[in-house]
Design an enzyme around this catalytic site. Structure first.
Site, PDB file in Angstrom:
ATOM      1  N   LYS A 106      -9.287   2.328  -2.028  1.00 57.79           N
ATOM      2  CA  LYS A 106      -9.512   1.837  -0.661  1.00 57.79           C
ATOM      3  C   LYS A 106     -10.878   2.278  -0.172  1.00 57.79           C
ATOM      4  O   LYS A 106     -11.203   3.478  -0.192  1.00 57.79           O
ATOM      5  CB  LYS A 106      -8.412   2.376   0.256  1.00 57.79           C
ATOM      6  CG  LYS A 106      -8.386   1.772   1.644  1.00 57.79           C
ATOM      7  CD  LYS A 106      -7.161   2.290   2.418  1.00 57.79           C
ATOM      8  CE  LYS A 106      -6.917   1.525   3.711  1.00 57.79           C
ATOM      9  NZ  LYS A 106      -5.668   1.981   4.377  1.00 57.79           N
ATOM     10  N   CYS A 155      -5.273  -2.932   2.831  1.00 55.81           N
ATOM     11  CA  CYS A 155      -5.137  -2.907   4.294  1.00 55.81           C
ATOM     12  C   CYS A 155      -6.487  -3.005   5.024  1.00 55.81           C
ATOM     13  O   CYS A 155      -7.093  -4.051   5.044  1.00 55.81           O
ATOM     14  CB  CYS A 155      -4.339  -1.678   4.713  1.00 55.81           C
ATOM     15  SG  CYS A 155      -3.527  -1.872   6.316  1.00 55.81           S
ATOM     16  N   GLU A 168       0.841  -1.205   0.000  1.00 53.03           N
ATOM     17  CA  GLU A 168       0.000   0.000   0.000  1.00 53.03           C
ATOM     18  C   GLU A 168       0.878   1.259   0.000  1.00 53.03           C
ATOM     19  O   GLU A 168       1.804   1.373   0.794  1.00 53.03           O
ATOM     20  CB  GLU A 168      -0.871   0.005   1.268  1.00 53.03           C
ATOM     21  CG  GLU A 168      -1.721   1.269   1.429  1.00 53.03           C
ATOM     22  CD  GLU A 168      -2.490   1.303   2.755  1.00 53.03           C
ATOM     23  OE1 GLU A 168      -2.140   0.528   3.668  1.00 53.03           O
ATOM     24  OE2 GLU A 168      -3.439   2.092   2.860  1.00 53.03           O
ATOM     25  N   SER A 182       0.780  -1.636   7.307  1.00 57.87           N
ATOM     26  CA  SER A 182       0.258  -1.933   8.642  1.00 57.87           C
ATOM     27  C   SER A 182       1.307  -1.599   9.694  1.00 57.87           C
ATOM     28  O   SER A 182       2.386  -2.183   9.695  1.00 57.87           O
ATOM     29  CB  SER A 182      -0.131  -3.419   8.724  1.00 57.87           C
ATOM     30  OG  SER A 182      -0.368  -3.779  10.067  1.00 57.87           O
ATOM     31  N   TYR A 228      -9.244   6.238  13.469  1.00 57.46           N
ATOM     32  CA  TYR A 228      -9.337   5.961  14.905  1.00 57.46           C
ATOM     33  C   TYR A 228      -7.938   5.586  15.358  1.00 57.46           C
ATOM     34  O   TYR A 228      -7.074   5.275  14.530  1.00 57.46           O
ATOM     35  CB  TYR A 228     -10.328   4.818  15.190  1.00 57.46           C
ATOM     36  CG  TYR A 228      -9.984   3.520  14.483  1.00 57.46           C
ATOM     37  CD1 TYR A 228     -10.621   3.166  13.297  1.00 57.46           C
ATOM     38  CD2 TYR A 228      -9.012   2.652  14.994  1.00 57.46           C
ATOM     39  CE1 TYR A 228     -10.299   1.994  12.641  1.00 57.46           C
ATOM     40  CE2 TYR A 228      -8.694   1.468  14.339  1.00 57.46           C
ATOM     41  CZ  TYR A 228      -9.335   1.144  13.164  1.00 57.46           C
ATOM     42  OH  TYR A 228      -9.014  -0.029  12.513  1.00 57.46           O
TER      43      TYR A 228
END
Lengths: 310, 326
Positions: free
Chosen positions: B113, B150, B46, B176, B119
């Site tokens: 995506k 992801c 990504e 990630s 968050y």
């Protein structure tokens, strides 16, 4: 356990590690080494500077930095004050000897005493500092904060002369409860251990081979003789580390923490310490006036194309 | 080598934040290396062309699909199939996190995506628009391919839709951030333990290959853990790349495993999309207050409004529907 650490006697463990705080130290070392190299590369630096007191936090960061970039690129600055513990200095010198990194000694006594003055001792009369006679009455807190900020100034000066970024050495426990001097010991370009509780610092220190006497001794800010963190704050690190872990990382409420067995008075006191020190963990706010304001709606990575030193 | 054998090259790289040209060169270099390895498919992570934590830089490194820089990369893929990821700017100037399947010197599919985590340590929705499509596409590899990015894989519907739409190879490209180093985790890293659970589960439930390419390196505070993987349709890992090590990792798979698994375990055959859609429509209506919710939580209006209503006592629901006409 690395070589150089004496076997631990069963009745006297090297440190107490609450089970839920145990980390995978191999992964931690790997992440931290990449982090240190990444921070330096993005900023266009190859060297690092840190203040080495001989305590466990700065000793661990010295080991981790030497591991990440090689000891020849690390400058440890020892900055004792006249009341600092001689044992701390010996421990710092032992770390430098074992790592084979560069080091320099700057006695900050004339700097600090030049401001507050120095009380009479025996036949020697009092020396008046920049503050005049009133400086002699300064509280230990003021003197401690001033010493921390003096060390910061010395480190940032060496950052220029040595050409290295200043590496932070504060841990997560002291950062959360605010047991730091703002713009003093918390001033740095980046911090590799600021997300590790003191108990985890001890675990990692043992894994990387920090000398046993440094891991074993009572942590102290050494702002005045005989001071210890735990004596001053009234709790032990394993206990407050567990409390902070469940409160902050695992989001347990006050009642849930009490139900887990923490004393309510301690929970409330620690909650207050965390809340009261929020300002020390954040960049100061700027009054919003223009169309785009740093930290509000002008948001860039600290290091980006063009920001590396040429 | 049987004709169904596919060699996959996982480019577990450490993109330089905001340095499009440097990252592009790295992609070109690894495409050549993958070709030399005999790979049929090379997968980049990504935002491999830009780095992850861009914030306001996102708009500055965004590419239109006809950007010549992207064109250089697309042309260089030649006879390889490749998945590359970048910031895409649409004609109406929305900024997406995108992954493209490139084959025969052209972009055959772009996935935007769909799920943007905002968050915890993530703030993607502030800087990016969310994609609106989940599609499997045929590929030169001889099987359908489904792309996801992801967080898309933290939503059950995504792998399910891709498999139902014909994907036999589910490819997730990730940035990630590794976190939670508790020693109690199976692999010493909470993030990795969670991802591994997800990928094995999806491979088994969709009876498809799952290909996961995660980046390494550091952006600001966060470190990316790598650990790229290929999981067989049985849910068994075929290959697991090391954590944190940059590298081009080659993995050989037999695409015929998909058929074998789907004959033995016909889960996809037994899927009930019409049942799922019917129930989803009911749930959507109930959540919108257009139908009385017989099973879920009481709505924000509280319990009292329900008092006295019959089982279909749509006083409230009817009022809402009428209200919409005003």
């Amino acid at each position: 356990m690395s070589e150089g650490v004496a076997p631990v006697r069963a009745e006297e463990p090297l440190f107490e590690l609450p089970e839920e705080l145990a980390i995978d130290t191999d992964i931690a070392r790997r992440v931290i080494a990449e982090f240190i190299r990444g921070q330096l590369r993005q900023a266009g630096f190859e060297r690092a500077v840190l203040g080495l007191s001989g305590g466990i936090d700065s000793s661990l960061v010295a080991y981790l930095t030497a591991e990440a970039i090689g000891p020849e690129r690390l400058l440890c600055v020892l900055m004792p004050y006249r009341t600092s513990s001689p044992a701390s200095r010996a421990d710092a010198e032992e770390v430098v000897r074992r790592l084979g990194c560069r080091s320099t000694l700057v006695d900050i006594t004339p700097m600090v005493d030049g401001y507050f003055g120095r009380p009479a001792e025996g036949d020697r009369p009092a020396v008046i500092g920049a503050l005049g006679p009133a400086g002699l009455e300064a509280s230990p807190l003021r003197r401690g904060n001033y010493a921390a900020r003096t060390r910061m100034a010395v480190l940032y000066d060496h950052s220029v002369t040595f050409g290295g970024l200043v590496v932070g050495t504060g841990n997560k426990t002291e950062t959360l409860i605010g047991y730091t001097t703002i713009f003093g010991d918390n001033a740095c370009a980046f911090n590799p251990i600021g997300d590790l509780y003191k108990s985890q610092v001890r675990q990692l220190a043992a894994a990387v081979g920090v000398p046993e006497q440094i891991i074993r001794k009572a942590p102290s800010a050494d702002l005045w003789p005989g001071q210890t963190d735990e004596g001053e704050a009234g709790f032990s690190y394993p206990v407050i580390d567990r409390l902070l872990y469940w409160m902050i990382d695992r989001r347990r409420s006050r009642d849930e923490l009490v139900a887990m067995g923490f004393e309510r008075s301690m929970v409330e006191r620690v909650e207050r310490m965390v809340a009261a020190s929020e300002f020390k963990r954040q960049v100061p706010p700027i009054a919003k006036l223009g169309p785009r304001t740093a930290g509000v709606d002008y948001l860039y990575p600290r290091r980006r194309p063009g920001s590396a030193r040429m | 080598m049987t004709p169904t054998t596919l060699r996959i090259a996982l480019a577990q790289i450490a993109p330089r934040l905001g340095q499009l040209e440097a990252n592009l060169d790295r992609h070109l270099e690894l495409l050549e290396a993958a070709r030399a390895q005999g790979a049929g498919l090379v997968v980049f992570p990504e935002l491999g062309l830009t780095g992850y934590l861009l914030q306001d830089l996102a708009a500055e490194v965004a590419l239109r699909l006809d950007d010549p820089r992207l064109g250089r990369l697309v042309a260089a893929t030649g006879d390889l199939s490749a998945v590359v990821s970048f910031v895409e700017e649409s004609a109406d100037h929305r900024i997406f996190i995108a992954a493209a399947l490139v084959e025969d010197g052209r972009i055959v599919h772009v996935h935007r995506k769909c799920y943007l985590p905002t968050y915890g340590l993530f703030d993607e929705r502030r800087f990016f628009a969310a994609g609106d499509a989940i599609r499997a596409v045929p590929s030169g590899l001889g099987v359908g391919v489904g792309l996801a990015i992801c967080e898309d894989f933290w939503h059950l519907a995504v792998p399910a839709l891709l498999a139902l739409d014909g994907a036999q190879l589910l490819i997730n490209v990730s940035s990630s951030p590794g976190r939670d180093l508790a020693a109690s985790h199976e692999v010493g890293l909470g993030t990795a333990a969670s991802w591994r659970t997800l990928m094995r589960t999806y491979a088994q439930l969709t009876t498809s290959f799952v290909v996961y390419c995660n980046r390494v390196g550091v952006d600001e505070s966060i470190s990316f853990w790598g650990g790229s993987e290929v999981i067989a349709p049985s849910g068994t890992p075929v290959f697991s790349a090391p954590f944190y090590d940059e590298g081009l990792y080659g993995v050989e798979i037999d695409l015929a495993d998909v058929r074998r698994e789907r004959i033995a375990l016909p889960l996809l055959r037994d899927e009930r999309p019409e049942l799922v859609v019917r129930e989803l429509e009911r749930i959507i209506a109930e959540r919108a207050g257009l139908a009385v919710d017989a099973t879920g939580e009481v709505g924000p209006e509280g319990v009292d409004l329900h008092a006295g209503l019959g089982p279909f006592g749509g006083v409230r629901a009817a009022a809402r529907v009428e209200g919409r006409g005003r």
